[in-house]
Design a protein around this motif. Structure first.
Motif, PDB file in Angstrom:
ATOM      1  N   LYS A  88       0.822  -1.219   0.000  1.00 16.30           N
ATOM      2  CA  LYS A  88       0.000   0.000   0.000  1.00 16.30           C
ATOM      3  C   LYS A  88       0.856   1.270   0.000  1.00 16.30           C
ATOM      4  O   LYS A  88       0.350   2.361  -0.244  1.00 16.30           O
ATOM      5  CB  LYS A  88      -0.908   0.005   1.232  1.00 16.30           C
ATOM      6  CG  LYS A  88      -2.109  -0.902   1.073  1.00 16.30           C
ATOM      7  CD  LYS A  88      -2.946  -0.869   2.318  1.00 16.30           C
ATOM      8  CE  LYS A  88      -3.981  -1.968   2.299  1.00 16.30           C
ATOM      9  NZ  LYS A  88      -4.520  -2.231   3.626  1.00 16.30           N
ATOM     10  N   ILE A  89       2.133   1.139   0.315  1.00 14.14           N
ATOM     11  CA  ILE A  89       2.988   2.346   0.399  1.00 14.14           C
ATOM     12  C   ILE A  89       3.639   2.593  -0.965  1.00 14.14           C
ATOM     13  O   ILE A  89       4.443   1.792  -1.442  1.00 14.14           O
ATOM     14  CB  ILE A  89       4.043   2.178   1.513  1.00 14.14           C
ATOM     15  CG1 ILE A  89       3.319   2.061   2.858  1.00 14.14           C
ATOM     16  CG2 ILE A  89       5.010   3.358   1.539  1.00 14.14           C
ATOM     17  CD1 ILE A  89       4.187   1.689   4.016  1.00 14.14           C
ATOM     18  N   GLU A  90       3.229   3.708  -1.549  1.00 12.63           N
ATOM     19  CA  GLU A  90       3.670   4.022  -2.929  1.00 12.63           C
ATOM     20  C   GLU A  90       5.182   4.163  -3.061  1.00 12.63           C
ATOM     21  O   GLU A  90       5.775   3.822  -4.073  1.00 12.63           O
ATOM     22  CB  GLU A  90       3.051   5.357  -3.365  1.00 12.63           C
ATOM     23  CG  GLU A  90       1.624   5.232  -3.831  1.00 12.63           C
ATOM     24  CD  GLU A  90       1.047   6.598  -4.188  1.00 12.63           C
ATOM     25  OE1 GLU A  90       1.833   7.532  -4.444  1.00 12.63           O
ATOM     26  OE2 GLU A  90      -0.191   6.724  -4.192  1.00 12.63           O
ATOM     27  N   ASP A 229      13.409   9.049   0.495  1.00 11.96           N
ATOM     28  CA  ASP A 229      12.082   8.499   0.809  1.00 11.96           C
ATOM     29  C   ASP A 229      12.107   7.577   2.025  1.00 11.96           C
ATOM     30  O   ASP A 229      11.052   7.215   2.549  1.00 11.96           O
ATOM     31  CB  ASP A 229      11.551   7.692  -0.396  1.00 11.96           C
ATOM     32  CG  ASP A 229      11.243   8.581  -1.572  1.00 11.96           C
ATOM     33  OD1 ASP A 229      10.953   9.767  -1.342  1.00 11.96           O
ATOM     34  OD2 ASP A 229      11.304   8.098  -2.721  1.00 11.96           O
ATOM     35  N   VAL A 230      13.304   7.206   2.456  1.00 11.85           N
ATOM     36  CA  VAL A 230      13.409   6.151   3.471  1.00 11.85           C
ATOM     37  C   VAL A 230      12.707   6.520   4.775  1.00 11.85           C
ATOM     38  O   VAL A 230      11.958   5.704   5.331  1.00 11.85           O
ATOM     39  CB  VAL A 230      14.902   5.801   3.715  1.00 11.85           C
ATOM     40  CG1 VAL A 230      15.050   4.845   4.891  1.00 11.85           C
ATOM     41  CG2 VAL A 230      15.493   5.177   2.465  1.00 11.85           C
ATOM     42  N   ASN A 231      12.933   7.734   5.228  1.00  7.93           N
ATOM     43  CA  ASN A 231      12.329   8.126   6.513  1.00  7.93           C
ATOM     44  C   ASN A 231      10.804   8.072   6.449  1.00  7.93           C
ATOM     45  O   ASN A 231      10.145   7.615   7.385  1.00  7.93           O
ATOM     46  CB  ASN A 231      12.766   9.541   6.902  1.00  7.93           C
ATOM     47  CG  ASN A 231      14.196   9.549   7.405  1.00  7.93           C
ATOM     48  OD1 ASN A 231      14.740   8.498   7.762  1.00  7.93           O
ATOM     49  ND2 ASN A 231      14.816  10.709   7.391  1.00  7.93           N
ATOM     50  N   LYS A 232      10.260   8.519   5.330  1.00  7.11           N
ATOM     51  CA  LYS A 232       8.801   8.524   5.178  1.00  7.11           C
ATOM     52  C   LYS A 232       8.275   7.086   5.167  1.00  7.11           C
ATOM     53  O   LYS A 232       7.269   6.774   5.835  1.00  7.11           O
ATOM     54  CB  LYS A 232       8.424   9.243   3.872  1.00  7.11           C
ATOM     55  CG  LYS A 232       6.941   9.461   3.726  1.00  7.11           C
ATOM     56  CD  LYS A 232       6.615  10.144   2.416  1.00  7.11           C
ATOM     57  CE  LYS A 232       5.108  10.220   2.252  1.00  7.11           C
ATOM     58  NZ  LYS A 232       4.744  10.701   0.927  1.00  7.11           N
ATOM     59  N   ILE A 233       8.947   6.222   4.406  1.00  2.45           N
ATOM     60  CA  ILE A 233       8.513   4.823   4.325  1.00  2.45           C
ATOM     61  C   ILE A 233       8.536   4.188   5.712  1.00  2.45           C
ATOM     62  O   ILE A 233       7.589   3.505   6.119  1.00  2.45           O
ATOM     63  CB  ILE A 233       9.436   4.026   3.363  1.00  2.45           C
ATOM     64  CG1 ILE A 233       9.269   4.533   1.931  1.00  2.45           C
ATOM     65  CG2 ILE A 233       9.156   2.538   3.447  1.00  2.45           C
ATOM     66  CD1 ILE A 233      10.277   3.965   0.947  1.00  2.45           C
ATOM     67  N   LYS A 234       9.609   4.460   6.430  1.00  2.00           N
ATOM     68  CA  LYS A 234       9.760   3.869   7.767  1.00  2.00           C
ATOM     69  C   LYS A 234       8.612   4.315   8.676  1.00  2.00           C
ATOM     70  O   LYS A 234       8.013   3.511   9.394  1.00  2.00           O
ATOM     71  CB  LYS A 234      11.106   4.297   8.361  1.00  2.00           C
ATOM     72  CG  LYS A 234      11.440   3.584   9.641  1.00  2.00           C
ATOM     73  CD  LYS A 234      12.803   4.024  10.152  1.00  2.00           C
ATOM     74  CE  LYS A 234      13.073   3.374  11.495  1.00  2.00           C
ATOM     75  NZ  LYS A 234      14.310   3.851  12.091  1.00  2.00           N
ATOM     76  N   ARG A 235       8.312   5.610   8.594  1.00  2.00           N
ATOM     77  CA  ARG A 235       7.247   6.167   9.440  1.00  2.00           C
ATOM     78  C   ARG A 235       5.899   5.534   9.088  1.00  2.00           C
ATOM     79  O   ARG A 235       5.148   5.115   9.966  1.00  2.00           O
ATOM     80  CB  ARG A 235       7.204   7.687   9.225  1.00  2.00           C
ATOM     81  CG  ARG A 235       6.532   8.470  10.333  1.00  2.00           C
ATOM     82  CD  ARG A 235       6.615   9.960  10.112  1.00  2.00           C
ATOM     83  NE  ARG A 235       6.051  10.403   8.847  1.00  2.00           N
ATOM     84  CZ  ARG A 235       6.757  10.943   7.870  1.00  2.00           C
ATOM     85  NH1 ARG A 235       8.060  11.125   8.024  1.00  2.00           N
ATOM     86  NH2 ARG A 235       6.183  11.327   6.732  1.00  2.00           N
ATOM     87  N   LEU A 236       5.627   5.434   7.781  1.00  2.00           N
ATOM     88  CA  LEU A 236       4.346   4.861   7.335  1.00  2.00           C
ATOM     89  C   LEU A 236       4.250   3.393   7.714  1.00  2.00           C
ATOM     90  O   LEU A 236       3.199   2.937   8.180  1.00  2.00           O
ATOM     91  CB  LEU A 236       4.205   5.012   5.815  1.00  2.00           C
ATOM     92  CG  LEU A 236       3.948   6.430   5.301  1.00  2.00           C
ATOM     93  CD1 LEU A 236       4.050   6.470   3.777  1.00  2.00           C
ATOM     94  CD2 LEU A 236       2.564   6.901   5.736  1.00  2.00           C
TER      95      LEU A 236
END
Lengths: 411, 229
Positions: A88-90, A229-236
């Motif tokens: 689900k994570i783009e 993008d890594v930080n955002k992916i990790k958070r999501l």
């Protein structure tokens, strides 16, 4: 243009040779800094991406405690459920399952302790560059069972080649003995000696049967398009997984997975920062000398201006304006030229054949591409600007404190 | 009415290890519209008197009052304002701002006084015309002769409508013909605009032009001669 600005500009060009030399010193420092910082950032990105893309991945989802203990039984039991969240994570470009088991691998003549990793050949090809690093034989195909990929150094140590047989002896998830005979299908060379010396990759389905995994895996490895993008992916991921009550899994990013690399980068950055600071300080002292000379030559003129009724603050501003014009011109020239030079090397690369052995340790090729960014283009020149302006403050304060009659008497 | 009143001014300097008494109690009153020469040999203290009257040097004791302003009560900032609005300086070495043209040098004082750009330009050109520098507005000091530079310096000194103009050996670097012409111009301004001029000089020609000669010797007034009209 105001009269003060006009005066400042004309004063700068009273001694064209000195001005050009000063401008050159400032611009040169800025050029060096733009290029060196870009070069560093470029090499870090290559180091990180090389390590991440060969095997590590940008993000891994593991069972809690698995990273610390490497216990075979710390598994993700239902990886498909987590995969639905991942999908689900783009920002996640691709993902794949992996399972690991420390085992003894033996050939006809020798045996070595290695990490046997079960991979999904199709998924793994998306997240790892190993498929492109096969030097002999072929990469695993989706239907393969008892075929393996091994590192170049391991192949040499075990004295095996393509189609030779290896025996794997390890411990299954349930504690029973895991033993099997496999055939070498491909030999890869990642450039990372430790990895090439101790890695065996087998199809995940085969691993599942050999180590009695019951469909469980040890980690889900994800890659992103960019490091940013890594930080955002990790958070999501963290948010979504805790929402689905997957409390027994942890999300780790490349910085946690490669702490040695992060520390290496930090150390390199710190030592470079000291070097840059010293460089800028040397330039600042030579500029201070120039500014002081310029002020000394004009002491009488300043005295006359004070006598005419110019207030000391106005002279202070005039001197600072001159220094700022000079510094700003030098810095802007430095940024423009520095960016142009860096951009050229960013496109063409710098061949560091002499340092290739060191670079190989980090999985890098012998060609480094500087990475021009807002930070690399402006951080160094900003430091030059600030320190040079600080250097210019001293002569400006000296002018402010001049006594008219003494200044007029000076030669 | 006294425009300058100096009372018992004393000043000493330390030159290396030697103490030099530049002024040993000088008192002088100068009225509005006077054309005064402070004469005397080198080291007599004439430039020091001018510097103290101009507020660019401080006396060790005594007091100076210019146009009703007592220097001892004034801050450096107030003194700077006074110099800007009440005192014009003409130096021996002209001391124009080298990066500004003749017109800009004259305008600069008015800029400091807050005069509008249009008014500055008009007034600067008019005054440069008055001192005989028509058409030389945009010349930098390095493009003017010594006499022309000193004329710009006079224009700069007079443009702010000062109460007094202090001229420190203004003709010392000029040939006699140029010096005479400059003095004619100053005398004309003194006569027509009632500007007070105070010179320091040891040039006989300047003393001939002066209406009053204050002779200094060893830091004291030797005699104060007012010529007959």
């Amino acid at each position: 243009m105001s009269t003060d600005m006009k005066m400042a500009f004309r004063n700068i060009w009273r001694s064209p040779v000195r001005t050009i030399l000063t401008l050159s010193a400032i611009a040169f420092a800025a050029i060096i800094l733009v290029f060196m910082v870009s070069f560093q950032l470029g090499s870090y990105e290559i180091m990180v991406n090389s390590s991440v893309k060969i095997y590590t991945g940008h993000i891994r989802i593991q069972a809690e405690g698995y990273r610390e203990k490497r216990n075979m039984r710390f598994v993700i039991s239902s990886p498909e459920r987590i995969a639905k969240t991942v999908e689900k994570i783009e920002e996640i470009k691709s993902y794949s399952f992996r399972a690991n088991g420390f085992s003894l691998v033996s050939s006809e003549n020798r045996a070595r302790g290695v990490l046997v990793t079960g991979i999904d050949p199709e998924g793994e090809a998306e997240i790892s560059t190993i498929s492109g690093l096969i030097r002999k034989g072929e990469y695993l195909a989706p239907g393969d069972r008892d075929k393996v990929l091994i590192g170049r150094l391991l192949a040499r140590n075990l004295k095996v080649g393509i189609n030779d047989e290896l025996t794997i002896l390890g411990q299954g998830k349930d504690g029973s003995i895991a033993a099997g005979i496999v055939t070498v299908k491909g030999i890869f060379s990642s450039g990372i000696d430790d990895f090439d010396r101790s890695t065996v990759q087998v199809p995940l389905s085969y691993f599942n049967d050999l180590f009695y995994m019951d469909g469980a895996v040890h980690e889900i490895v994800c890659t992103a398009d960019s490091l940013f993008d890594v930080n955002k992916i990790k958070r999501l991921l963290k948010a979504n997984l805790s929402e689905k009550k997957q409390k027994k899994v942890v999300v780790l990013d490349w910085k946690e997975l490669l702490p040695g690399l992060v520390q290496g980068i930090q150390l390199d950055l710190a030592s470079a920062a000291i070097f840059y600071f010293i460089l800028v300080l040397v330039v600042a002292f030579s500029i201070l000398n120039t500014f002081l000379m310029a002020i000394l030559e004009r002491t009488k003129e300043f005295g006359v201006m004070l006598a005419l009724g110019v207030k000391p603050n106005r002279l202070f501003k005039l001197v600072l304006m001159e220094s700022s014009f000079l510094t700003l011109t030098g810095v802007i020239t430095g940024v423009v030229v520095g960016c142009a030079i860096t951009f050229w090397f960013q496109t063409h690369g710098i061949d560091l054949a002499g340092a290739s052995e060191i670079l190989k340790e980090y999985g890098m090729s012998g060609i480094v591409y500087p990475k021009l960014s807002i930070v690399s283009a402006l951080a160094g020149p900003l430091l030059v600007f600030v320190i040079t302006i600080c250097a210019a403050l001293y002569p400006a304060f000296k002018v402010k404190k001049l006594v008219p009659v003494d200044a007029i008497r000076s030669i | 009415m006294s425009i300058v009143r100096a009372e018992n001014i004393k000043k000493r300097y330390i030159q290396g290890k030697v103490e030099v008494h530049a002024l040993r109690g000088v008192s002088v009153n100068i009225d509005q519209g006077e054309f005064v020469a402070m004469a005397g040999p080198s080291g007599s203290g004439k430039t020091t008197v001018l510097n103290i009257i101009g507020g660019i040097d401080n006396p060790d004791s005594g007091q100076v009052i210019v146009d009703g302003n007592n220097y001892s009560d004034m801050t450096q900032s107030k003194l700077a304002e006074l110099r800007l609005n009440k005192i014009g300086f003409v130096f021996q070495a002209y001391n124009l701002i080298p990066v500004l043209s003749a017109e800009e040098n004259v305008e600069y004082i008015m800029l400091l006084q807050g005069v509008s750009a249009k008014e500055r330009k008009k007034k600067a050109r008019a005054i440069l015309d008055d001192v005989g520098l028509e058409g030389k507005y945009s010349r930098r000091p390095s493009e003017l002769s010594g006499g022309q530079q000193q004329r710009v310096a006079v224009a700069r000194a007079i443009v702010s409508n000062p109460a007094i103009i202090l001229a420190d050996e203004p003709t010392a670097n000029l040939d006699s013909k140029t010096g005479e012409s400059l003095l004619d111009m100053m005398k004309k301004m003194n006569r027509e605009k009632d500007v007070t001029f105070i010179f320091s000089t040891h040039d006989n020609m300047v003393m001939e032009y002066a209406k009053r000669i204050v002779k200094l010797k060893d830091g004291q007034i030797e005699n104060d001669i007012i010529k007959d009209k």
